[in-house]
Design a protein around this motif. Structure first.
Motif, PDB file in Angstrom:
ATOM      1  N   ALA A  80       0.823  -1.213   0.000  1.00  0.00           N
ATOM      2  CA  ALA A  80       0.000   0.000   0.000  1.00  0.00           C
ATOM      3  C   ALA A  80       0.852   1.255   0.000  1.00  0.00           C
ATOM      4  O   ALA A  80       0.586   2.214  -0.741  1.00  0.00           O
ATOM      5  N   ILE A  81       1.900   1.269   0.802  1.00  0.00           N
ATOM      6  CA  ILE A  81       2.743   2.453   0.919  1.00  0.00           C
ATOM      7  C   ILE A  81       3.568   2.651  -0.352  1.00  0.00           C
ATOM      8  O   ILE A  81       3.743   3.784  -0.827  1.00  0.00           O
ATOM      9  N   LYS A  82       4.089   1.568  -0.923  1.00  0.00           N
ATOM     10  CA  LYS A  82       4.827   1.676  -2.187  1.00  0.00           C
ATOM     11  C   LYS A  82       3.928   2.220  -3.290  1.00  0.00           C
ATOM     12  O   LYS A  82       4.356   3.070  -4.084  1.00  0.00           O
ATOM     13  N   GLU A  83       2.685   1.750  -3.343  1.00  0.00           N
ATOM     14  CA  GLU A  83       1.758   2.225  -4.374  1.00  0.00           C
ATOM     15  C   GLU A  83       1.416   3.701  -4.147  1.00  0.00           C
ATOM     16  O   GLU A  83       1.298   4.470  -5.096  1.00  0.00           O
ATOM     17  N   TYR A  84       1.263   4.091  -2.885  1.00  0.00           N
ATOM     18  CA  TYR A  84       0.973   5.492  -2.580  1.00  0.00           C
ATOM     19  C   TYR A  84       2.112   6.391  -3.052  1.00  0.00           C
ATOM     20  O   TYR A  84       1.879   7.455  -3.638  1.00  0.00           O
ATOM     21  N   ILE A  85       3.342   5.960  -2.834  1.00  0.00           N
ATOM     22  CA  ILE A  85       4.507   6.732  -3.294  1.00  0.00           C
ATOM     23  C   ILE A  85       4.495   6.870  -4.808  1.00  0.00           C
ATOM     24  O   ILE A  85       4.724   7.964  -5.347  1.00  0.00           O
ATOM     25  N   ARG A  86       4.208   5.786  -5.508  1.00  0.00           N
ATOM     26  CA  ARG A  86       4.153   5.844  -6.974  1.00  0.00           C
ATOM     27  C   ARG A  86       3.067   6.821  -7.444  1.00  0.00           C
ATOM     28  O   ARG A  86       3.303   7.665  -8.314  1.00  0.00           O
ATOM     29  N   LEU A  87       1.894   6.723  -6.855  1.00  0.00           N
ATOM     30  CA  LEU A  87       0.791   7.595  -7.257  1.00  0.00           C
ATOM     31  C   LEU A  87       1.113   9.060  -6.983  1.00  0.00           C
ATOM     32  O   LEU A  87       0.780   9.937  -7.776  1.00  0.00           O
ATOM     33  N   LYS A  88       1.770   9.344  -5.858  1.00  0.00           N
ATOM     34  CA  LYS A  88       2.136  10.724  -5.547  1.00  0.00           C
ATOM     35  C   LYS A  88       3.159  11.261  -6.545  1.00  0.00           C
ATOM     36  O   LYS A  88       3.094  12.428  -6.947  1.00  0.00           O
ATOM     37  N   LEU A  89       4.101  10.428  -6.960  1.00  0.00           N
ATOM     38  CA  LEU A  89       5.065  10.868  -7.970  1.00  0.00           C
ATOM     39  C   LEU A  89       4.389  11.051  -9.328  1.00  0.00           C
ATOM     40  O   LEU A  89       4.786  11.927 -10.107  1.00  0.00           O
ATOM     41  N   GLU A  90       3.376  10.269  -9.621  1.00  0.00           N
ATOM     42  CA  GLU A  90       2.616  10.467 -10.862  1.00  0.00           C
ATOM     43  C   GLU A  90       1.900  11.814 -10.840  1.00  0.00           C
ATOM     44  O   GLU A  90       1.832  12.511 -11.863  1.00  0.00           O
ATOM     45  N   SER A 103       2.964  14.461  -9.211  1.00  0.00           N
ATOM     46  CA  SER A 103       4.025  15.454  -9.425  1.00  0.00           C
ATOM     47  C   SER A 103       4.419  15.530 -10.899  1.00  0.00           C
ATOM     48  O   SER A 103       4.725  16.611 -11.409  1.00  0.00           O
ATOM     49  N   ARG A 104       4.412  14.404 -11.563  1.00  0.00           N
ATOM     50  CA  ARG A 104       4.763  14.369 -12.993  1.00  0.00           C
ATOM     51  C   ARG A 104       3.660  14.971 -13.858  1.00  0.00           C
ATOM     52  O   ARG A 104       3.929  15.754 -14.777  1.00  0.00           O
ATOM     53  N   ASP A 105       2.415  14.617 -13.568  1.00  0.00           N
ATOM     54  CA  ASP A 105       1.302  14.976 -14.451  1.00  0.00           C
ATOM     55  C   ASP A 105       0.659  16.317 -14.129  1.00  0.00           C
ATOM     56  O   ASP A 105       0.007  16.911 -14.985  1.00  0.00           O
ATOM     57  N   ALA A 127       8.107  18.151  -8.179  1.00  0.00           N
ATOM     58  CA  ALA A 127       7.294  19.145  -8.881  1.00  0.00           C
ATOM     59  C   ALA A 127       7.606  20.545  -8.390  1.00  0.00           C
ATOM     60  O   ALA A 127       7.868  21.455  -9.176  1.00  0.00           O
ATOM     61  N   ASP A 128       7.609  20.724  -7.066  1.00  0.00           N
ATOM     62  CA  ASP A 128       7.786  22.060  -6.495  1.00  0.00           C
ATOM     63  C   ASP A 128       9.170  22.637  -6.758  1.00  0.00           C
ATOM     64  O   ASP A 128       9.340  23.852  -6.862  1.00  0.00           O
ATOM     65  N   PHE A 129      10.182  21.756  -6.857  1.00  0.00           N
ATOM     66  CA  PHE A 129      11.553  22.191  -7.124  1.00  0.00           C
ATOM     67  C   PHE A 129      12.062  21.571  -8.420  1.00  0.00           C
ATOM     68  O   PHE A 129      13.226  21.189  -8.525  1.00  0.00           O
ATOM     69  N   ALA A 130      11.169  21.509  -9.411  1.00  0.00           N
ATOM     70  CA  ALA A 130      11.505  20.876 -10.690  1.00  0.00           C
ATOM     71  C   ALA A 130      12.693  21.548 -11.362  1.00  0.00           C
ATOM     72  O   ALA A 130      13.539  20.869 -11.958  1.00  0.00           O
ATOM     73  N   SER A 131      12.786  22.856 -11.244  1.00  0.00           N
ATOM     74  CA  SER A 131      13.905  23.574 -11.877  1.00  0.00           C
ATOM     75  C   SER A 131      15.224  23.162 -11.246  1.00  0.00           C
ATOM     76  O   SER A 131      16.235  22.985 -11.934  1.00  0.00           O
ATOM     77  N   GLN A 132      15.216  23.004  -9.934  1.00  0.00           N
ATOM     78  CA  GLN A 132      16.424  22.576  -9.222  1.00  0.00           C
ATOM     79  C   GLN A 132      16.792  21.142  -9.607  1.00  0.00           C
ATOM     80  O   GLN A 132      17.963  20.838  -9.871  1.00  0.00           O
ATOM     81  N   VAL A 133      15.797  20.271  -9.652  1.00  0.00           N
ATOM     82  CA  VAL A 133      16.030  18.870 -10.023  1.00  0.00           C
ATOM     83  C   VAL A 133      16.622  18.783 -11.424  1.00  0.00           C
ATOM     84  O   VAL A 133      17.589  18.058 -11.675  1.00  0.00           O
ATOM     85  N   GLU A 134      16.051  19.558 -12.353  1.00  0.00           N
ATOM     86  CA  GLU A 134      16.532  19.523 -13.733  1.00  0.00           C
ATOM     87  C   GLU A 134      17.939  20.114 -13.835  1.00  0.00           C
ATOM     88  O   GLU A 134      18.786  19.611 -14.596  1.00  0.00           O
ATOM     89  N   ALA A 135      18.211  21.179 -13.066  1.00  0.00           N
ATOM     90  CA  ALA A 135      19.540  21.791 -13.100  1.00  0.00           C
ATOM     91  C   ALA A 135      20.609  20.817 -12.618  1.00  0.00           C
ATOM     92  O   ALA A 135      21.722  20.774 -13.164  1.00  0.00           O
ATOM     93  N   VAL A 136      20.275  20.018 -11.618  1.00  0.00           N
ATOM     94  CA  VAL A 136      21.239  19.079 -11.042  1.00  0.00           C
ATOM     95  C   VAL A 136      21.390  17.823 -11.891  1.00  0.00           C
ATOM     96  O   VAL A 136      22.504  17.337 -12.119  1.00  0.00           O
ATOM     97  N   THR A 137      20.259  17.295 -12.373  1.00  0.00           N
ATOM     98  CA  THR A 137      20.288  15.995 -13.073  1.00  0.00           C
ATOM     99  C   THR A 137      20.215  16.110 -14.591  1.00  0.00           C
ATOM    100  O   THR A 137      20.575  15.169 -15.300  1.00  0.00           O
ATOM    101  N   GLY A 138      19.719  17.257 -15.076  1.00  0.00           N
ATOM    102  CA  GLY A 138      19.499  17.404 -16.515  1.00  0.00           C
ATOM    103  C   GLY A 138      18.257  16.676 -16.981  1.00  0.00           C
ATOM    104  O   GLY A 138      18.027  16.538 -18.189  1.00  0.00           O
TER     105      GLY A 138
END
Length: 212
Positions: free
Chosen positions: A93-103, A105-107, A174-185
């Motif tokens: 349940a917790i693993k699925e919740y994490i996946r859904l929350k990241l979805e 953030s993505r969508d 999502a909230d720090f997407a610019s930072q994530v992209e700057a670090v990871t590309g």
């Protein structure tokens, strides 16, 4: 004529719904970019393809429109938590919740950013929802987690802190997407990077709550 008369209310209802959704979509775009104080209703009306008068017919003020957008965001944001069910195995349940929350953030990155902005300002226009439906939902899901802990299915953890940790680690993308992209590309739109984020966040959290 009779058939046409019967269809007209349905068509009108769909047209109204489509217009309101167009307004909410445009409002989300402008509010997430400029905030409530930097957004003008004229901008939203132009972006949504309606007149300002028409917009004010559905949403009588900028504050009313802002709250409507936030309520829609809250529905999107809480949907994964509402799907959190007691009958599932705890780690599943917790693993699925994490996946859904990241979805989410993505969508819905704009929605996540605007929600974050509102929280940083003290949530002046969303307090009723936060202390009402949101709190009740957290209380309900926390009780499920507490039950798993009590029955020896999870390591001893505070349910609310676990939920806060999941929110922090998933919404960061999502909230720090610019930072994530700057670090990871990369962004969550990159399928391999998204899956890597899911795998790593799941592993970090699951290993912290797994029974030893």
């Amino acid at each position: 004529m009779t058939q046409g008369a019967v269809q007209t209310p349905g068509k009108r209802s769909r047209a109204v719904s489509a217009k309101k959704q167009a307004i909410l979509k445009a409002a989300l775009e402008t509010f997430s970019q400029f905030g409530i104080h930097g957004t003008r209703l004229e901008q939203v009306a132009e972006l949504s393809g309606v007149s300002k008068t028409n917009l004010l017919y559905y949403y009588p003020s900028k504050e009313a429109l802002y709250v409507a957008v936030l309520q829609q965001i809250l529905d999107i944001w809480l949907a994964p938590l509402k799907a959190f069910r007691e009958e599932l195995a705890p780690l599943v349940a917790i693993k699925e919740y994490i996946r859904l929350k990241l979805e989410v953030s993505r969508d819905f990155p704009q929605a996540s950013k605007l929600f974050c902005m509102e929280m940083l300002q003290g949530a002046p226009l969303l307090q009723a929802e936060l202390t009402g439906d949101l709190k009740q939902l957290i209380d309900d899901k926390s009780a499920i987690i507490a039950g798993w802990v009590a029955s020896g299915k999870l390591a001893p953890i505070d349910p609310q802190h676990l939920i806060f940790m999941i929110w922090a680690s998933t919404q960061h993308y999502a909230d720090f997407a610019s930072q994530v992209e700057a670090v990871t590309g990369k962004t969550l739109q990159d399928e391999a990077f998204f899956q890597s984020a899911v795998d790593n966040v799941q592993r970090l959290i699951i290993e912290g709550i797994r029974l030893r």
